[in-house]
Each structure stands twice: as structure tokens, then as C-alpha cells.
Design an enzyme around this catalytic site. Structure first.
Site, mmCIF file in Angstrom:
data_model
loop_
_atom_site.group_PDB
_atom_site.id
_atom_site.type_symbol
_atom_site.label_atom_id
_atom_site.label_comp_id
_atom_site.label_asym_id
_atom_site.label_seq_id
_atom_site.Cartn_x
_atom_site.Cartn_y
_atom_site.Cartn_z
ATOM 1 N N LYS A 50 0.837 -1.193 0.000
ATOM 2 C CA LYS A 50 0.000 0.000 0.000
ATOM 3 C C LYS A 50 0.879 1.252 0.000
ATOM 4 C CE LYS A 50 -3.629 2.037 2.893
ATOM 5 N NZ LYS A 50 -4.585 1.778 3.981
ATOM 6 N N GLU A 66 10.479 -4.702 4.649
ATOM 7 C CA GLU A 66 10.561 -6.092 4.181
ATOM 8 C C GLU A 66 10.246 -6.180 2.689
ATOM 9 O OE1 GLU A 66 8.952 -5.029 6.831
ATOM 10 O OE2 GLU A 66 9.059 -6.452 8.497
ATOM 11 N N GLY A 98 -5.015 -2.302 5.267
ATOM 12 C CA GLY A 98 -4.207 -3.429 4.777
ATOM 13 C C GLY A 98 -4.881 -4.774 5.012
ATOM 14 N N ARG A 99 -5.353 -4.996 6.241
ATOM 15 C CA ARG A 99 -5.937 -6.306 6.565
ATOM 16 C C ARG A 99 -7.339 -6.466 6.006
ATOM 17 N NH1 ARG A 99 -5.038 -2.960 10.541
ATOM 18 N NH2 ARG A 99 -6.627 -2.278 12.021
ATOM 19 N N GLU A 122 -5.006 -7.349 14.995
ATOM 20 C CA GLU A 122 -4.526 -6.013 14.627
ATOM 21 C C GLU A 122 -5.689 -5.021 14.727
ATOM 22 O OE1 GLU A 122 -1.287 -5.784 11.604
ATOM 23 O OE2 GLU A 122 -2.671 -4.407 10.645
ATOM 24 N N HIS A 158 -5.490 -34.128 17.397
ATOM 25 C CA HIS A 158 -4.428 -35.015 17.874
ATOM 26 C C HIS A 158 -3.334 -34.238 18.571
ATOM 27 C CE1 HIS A 158 -6.165 -38.488 15.768
ATOM 28 N NE2 HIS A 158 -6.660 -37.522 15.005
ATOM 29 N N LYS A 218 7.730 -0.674 12.271
ATOM 30 C CA LYS A 218 8.269 -0.249 10.985
ATOM 31 C C LYS A 218 9.452 0.716 11.172
ATOM 32 C CE LYS A 218 4.283 -1.115 8.031
ATOM 33 N NZ LYS A 218 3.470 -0.671 6.916
HETATM 34 C C1 G6Q Z 1 -2.630 -3.979 7.910
HETATM 35 C C2 G6Q Z 1 -1.403 -3.376 8.384
HETATM 36 C C3 G6Q Z 1 -0.118 -4.047 7.935
HETATM 37 C C4 G6Q Z 1 0.252 -3.731 6.501
HETATM 38 C C5 G6Q Z 1 1.690 -4.165 6.253
HETATM 39 C C6 G6Q Z 1 2.143 -3.914 4.846
HETATM 40 O O1 G6Q Z 1 -3.737 -3.607 8.191
HETATM 41 O O2 G6Q Z 1 -1.405 -2.019 8.127
HETATM 42 O O3 G6Q Z 1 -0.150 -5.431 8.099
HETATM 43 O O4 G6Q Z 1 -0.610 -4.346 5.616
HETATM 44 O O5 G6Q Z 1 2.526 -3.527 7.182
HETATM 45 O O6 G6Q Z 1 2.043 -2.575 4.534
HETATM 46 P P1 G6Q Z 1 2.205 -2.084 3.036
HETATM 47 O O7 G6Q Z 1 1.134 -2.695 2.224
HETATM 48 O O8 G6Q Z 1 2.153 -0.600 3.073
HETATM 49 O O9 G6Q Z 1 3.561 -2.586 2.580
#
Ligand code: G6Q
Length: 552
Positions: free
Chosen positions: A215, A221, A277-278, A363, A394, A514
């Protein structure tokens, strides 16, 4: 923005009479055993069920009475849930700490619908991106989109993390049955180089498309993995920079950063800041899903989401699947003191669903500050966890059956298997029903004795029962069903958040992570012993690491 303190949603929790009524009701309700509740009401199993949007939810094996349900619904009403649902669908900035609308429901609104953000209908933009994704996906799937050397694309690597990874991985695994089987799909998220190395070790760069999903397009990462992927791709394609356009596409809200990375913004798929994001697996973040299952199936998934959205928006709370599920979890979390919820899909394709839900739920509702800026008066988000059945039976089910903790469980099952093999499916489903039955009713000392168990062993073999569960049944796992299932939990999480009076849509805890590592990276990479100003533990760990990594 209007003062939050005046909206019903931000009224201090203590003002809600249903909360205190539930607290006193708990004293009697918690003493009731499910054995008794079922014995007293022969119709309980039929009565306490909701059939909606193609789902059957049996919630009768919960430690509730009609009075409990009445009070929980009253709690939702007093918390202003109706107004908050309407505010979300109206595109109001209900994510108050980030001043953003929360409109994942617009991602699955049908063409022609209208959902406004700042007075602008966003649905046409959503469909324009979907059409662009569909065109691209079909070109990749058919082989019309060629790699730099003219070979067709056989492999897709999604590079993203958190919300830009967990949804795509989960959806790919969940819908693998519907995927194009002559293509490979890989997902790289971790900064640990092993993730990338293992994902591509058997792939030919000439046949590989990388989707960089971020996003913000700044996440450490993802950017690190994307640069490594670029080097790997170029190394296999004669270092010809022109190849990037054929092997890299981006999904982002940040066109400038995408262009800076070297991806042609014509190959960028857009989404918007009103998609968390989620909550983004049904946005362009789902591009890998669409390439895997095709545009038609992706649209069927969106339709499933939309059906659940409409159910959530319009159904009375008493028969509203997400509302009831959300309220039941509040009941255990805040009155019984349950700390976790186990999610147990009896469907192998849903093996990543619990991991996906962990982000969605924790989250969203792992917060301790109310919308009004005060510390919450009650516990918020429980820990979600789980594994597919029957495997979990199990291992950790022992603790659910006979441990000292109360663990409410969600069992998820489908009537029709995607891989019918002999008697497998009936045996799978028999296990679902047997587990919920055993959890609820247990086994009394008398029953254990009657089996000829010696007296000393009896207590060990007794099952107290009275352990609550929901059972969600649907016909078959399809793209449409998956959309409904995800939306069901999204809205259950929202319901919880409204009752707890928190912002379910920010993630300041993630933002911290971050930035924190950025300070330490140079201290690890520096050739000279750095001056360290952390606490003595952190300083020492950094020194130990530097020593160990240099040891011969
Ligand atoms: C989701 C969070 C988080 C995010 C990641 C990746 O709700 O904000 O999990 O999706 O940190 O972020 P980017 O898409 O900006 O790389």
C-alpha cells in the site's frame, strides 16, 4: 470533524445499562450447564441457529440463555452499533486516529452502486481497477503476456507482508482447487532471506512475474525483497533493464514510489487509503488471487463478500450472523474472562485461514484506548488461533476438552468436499459434530464408571463439558463462500470493536515496528564498533551478535 465524545458510540462503557445487566446475569448464567440447557429446551438446537446468505450458524452450544442474547443485543444497541454500521457504509471517517473512511465494503459493491468518500462515488474507480486487473490476469493466464525473452509466464511471486500478504496467501490456498494448475504461485513476505531464496530456487526468471504488493511502497521487508527480486530477475535476463517492465508489476496507493522503483505505472494496480491493509484481499492486493483463479471466480468471491455485507447492513441484530458472533465473543471475553478463541476449519484448503484471521482480529481489536482517548474499562481483543481439523484433535484439543481454561471454538465445515474420496468426507464431518458434542456435554463420572473404568482412573477420564462452540456450515468451499466467510469475520470484528468503543481500523503498534529496526540496522552493519545508546540488554545483544557473526 465532530466531537467524538458526543456520539453514542463513544459514550463511556459504564453508561450502558446492558453491560451491568450482563455482569449480574453472568452470576447465574455461568452456573448453567449446557446439558441442562438442552434438557430444558428440546428445541434449543433448532432455535439457536441462523440461516442467512447461504450459511448455517448453530450457536446453541454456547453458554447463553434467551436472556443473555437479549442483553447482548441490547448492548449492541446501546453501543450505537446501528449508527456505526451506517456511518461505515456512508463513508464517514470512522478510523478516527488516521482520519480515514473505512470502505472495504465498496471493494465489492456491484457496478452501479454508490458509496461516497468526501462526496465522491468510489464505486466506478473500484470497477475500473477490477477491469484492469481482469484484462491483465487474462493476458497472463492465456499466455498473451510474454516475458522479456518471449516465454509465457508460468510463475507468479507475490511480494508483500502483513495485509499485503496474508490475504493473498490465504485466498490462494483456499481457492487452489479453482486455480490454473499449470502455473506456480509463491508468496514472499519475510525479511529473512530464506523466504525469497526458497520461493524462487526452482523458478526460471524468464517465466516469472513478480507482483510487488505494498500500500505504502515503503515497507522495509517488501522493498528489500522487491530489490532482491529485481537483482535475481535481471541476473537471469542478461541484466537488461527493459525486462523489468515485463516481469514486475505493482499494487499500491503510492504511484511516485512505484515509478521510482522502476515499475512502469501503466503496470500499477491502484487502491485507496480507505482500504485498510488487513481488509484489502479483495482490492488490487488480490491480483495474485485473480491471476490464479481468473476474473470470473474473483468476481464471484466479491459477490460473496457483498452478500454478507448486505446481510450485516440490513438484518436485525438477533438474526445477524456477524453481530451474533461478535457479541458471543464479547460475552466470553469480558464476562467469563476467556482469553482466546480457537478457529477450527474442517477443510484442508483453509489451512491458512486462522493465520489470516489472527491479523484481522488482533490487529483490529488489540487496542486499549477508547475512541474518546481513555483507557478501556474492559478487556478487548481476544487471541485468535487455530489449525485445521482433524489435525488439531491429535494435539491441542486435549487442553480445550480437559484443561483449566475456557476456550470458545468456531468450527467451520462444508457439506460437499472438493476432493471426494471414498468415505473421507463423512468421516471428516463426523469429527466436527462429535467434537462440538463432546465439548458441550462432556462425559460424567457415572458414564465413565459404567464403562468399567477403575475408580482411581475415573477423574482423569471425566469430561466436564460446558465448553462452548459455534458451528458454521456451508454447502461447499467456493470463491463465493470464501468471500462470505471473510466478510462474516470482518463484520464480527467491527461489532466487537464498536462494543469495546475502540478504533478497529488503525494499527499504531505495527507502525512502531516499521521504524524501530531502522535505528539498529546500521549498528549491526557498521564495520567499526558502534557507539551504542540502548539499554544494557540491547547493547549487549548487539555486541554478541556482532561477535558471533564475525567468528571464524
Ligand atoms: C494492515 C497493516 C499491515 C500492513 C503491512 C504492509 O492492516 O497495516 O499489516 O498491511 O505492514 O504494509 P504495506 O502494504 O504498506 O507494505
Amino acid at each position: 470533524m465532530a466531537s467524538h465524545a458526543q456520539t453514542p458510540a463513544t459514550r463511556p462503557e459504564s453508561n450502558r445499562s446492558a453491560w451491568s445487566a450482563l455482569a449480574s446475569h453472568y452470576h447465574s448464567a455461568s452456573k448453567l450447564h449446557l446439558r441442562q440447557l438442552f434438557a430444558d429446551d428440546p428445541k434449543r438446537g433448532q432455535r439457536m441457529a441462523i440461516e442467512a446468505a447461504g450459511f448455517y450458524l448453530d450457536y446453541s452450544k454456547n453458554r447463553v440463555t434467551d436472556e443473555t442474547l437479549k442483553l447482548l443485543v441490547q448492548l449492541a444497541e446501546e453501543s450505537g452499533l446501528r449508527a456505526r454500521i451506517d456511518a461505515m457504509f456512508r463513508g464517514e471517517k470512522i478510523n478516527i486516529t488516521e482520519k480515514r473512511a473505512v470502505l472495504h465494503v465498496a471493494l465489492r459493491a456491484p457496478k452501479g452502486a454508490s458509496l461516497l468518500v468526501d462526496g465522491k462515488n468510489v464505486v466506478p474507480e473500484v470497477h475500473a481497477v477490477l477491469d484492469k486487473m481482469a484484462d491483465f490476469s487474462e493476458r497472463v493466464r492465456s499466455g498473451a503476456w510474454k516475458g522479456h525473452t518471449g516465454k509465457r509466464i508460468r510463475n507468479v511471486v507475490n511480494i508483500g507482508i502483513g495485509g499485503s500478504d496474508l490475504g493473498p496467501v490465504m485466498a490462494y490456498e483456499a481457492l487452489k482447487h479453482y486455480s490454473q494448475r499449470d502455473m506456480a504461485f509463491r508468496f514472499v513476505s519475510n525479511i529473512d532471506g530464506t523466504d525469497f531464496a526458497e520461493a524462487v530456487r526452482d523458478l526460471d526468471p524468464a517465466e516469472t512475474l513478480c507482483i510487488v504488493s505494498s500500500k505504502t511502497f515503503t515497507t522495509l521487508e517488501t522493498m528489500t525483497n522487491a530489490h532482491t527480486a529485481r537483482e535475481w530477475s535481471l541476473a537471469g535476463l542478461s541484466d537488461d533493464e527493459r525486462s523489468v517492465a515485463k516481469h514486475f508489476v505493482a499494487v499500491s496507493t503510492n504511484a511516485a514510489a512505484v515509478a521510482k522503483f522502476g515499475i512502469d505505472t501503466a503496470n500499477m494496480f491502484e487502491f485507496w487509503d480507505w482500504v485498510g491493509g488487513r481488509y484489502s484481499m479483495d482490492s488490487a492486493i488480490g491480483l495474485s488471487t485473480m491471476v490464479a483463479i481468473g476474473a470470473e471466480s474473483f468476481r464471484a468471491m466479491l459477490d460473496g463478500f457483498h452478500q454478507m455485507d448486505e446481510h450485516f447492513r440490513t438484518a436485525p441484530f438477533e438474526s445477524n450472523l456477524p453481530v451474533i458472533m461478535g457479541l458471543l465473543s464479547v460475552w466470553y471475553n469480558d464476562f467469563f474472562g476467556a482469553q482466546t478463541v480457537a478457529v477450527l476449519p474442517y477443510e484442508q484448503y483453509l489451512k491458512r485461514f486462522p493465520a489470516y484471521l489472527q491479523q484481522l482480529t488482533m490487529e483490529s481489536n488489540g487496542k486499549h484506548i477508547t475512541l474518546g482517548g481513555e483507557r478501556v474499562a474492559h478487556d478487548t481483543g481476544p487471541i485468535y488461533w487455530g489449525e485445521p481439523g482433524t489435525n488439531g484433535q491429535h494435539s491441542f484439543y486435549q487442553l480445550i476438552h480437559q484443561g483449566t481454561r475456557l476456550i470458545p471454538c468456531d468450527f467451520i465445515a462444508f457439506a460437499k468436499p472438493l476432493n471426494p474420496l471414498g468415505r473421507h468426507h463423512d468421516m471428516l464431518l463426523a469429527n466436527v459434530f462429535a467434537q462440538t458434542e463432546a465439548l458441550a456435554f462432556g462425559k460424567t463420572p457415572e458414564q465413565v464408571k459404567a464403562e468399567g473404568t477403575p475408580d482411581w482412573l475415573v477423574p482423569h477420564r471425566v469430561f466436564e463439558g460446558n465448553r462452548p462452540s459455534n458451528t458454521i456450515l456451508a454447502e461447499q468451499l467456493t470463491p463465493e463462500t470464501l468471500g462470505k466467510l471473510v466478510a462474516l469475520y470482518e463484520h464480527a470484528v467491527f461489532t466487537q470493536g464498536v462494543v469495546w468503543n475502540i478504533d478497529s481500523f488503525d494499527q499504531w503498534g505495527v507502525e512502531l515496528g516499521k521504524v524501530l529496526a531502522q535505528r539498529i540496522i546500521p549498528e549491526l552493519e557498521n564495520n567499526h564498533e558502534p557507539v551504542l545508546n540502548h539499554d544494557t540488554s540491547t547493547n549487549n545483544l548487539i555486541r554478541q551478535y556482532r561477535k558471533l557473526k564475525e567468528a571464524q
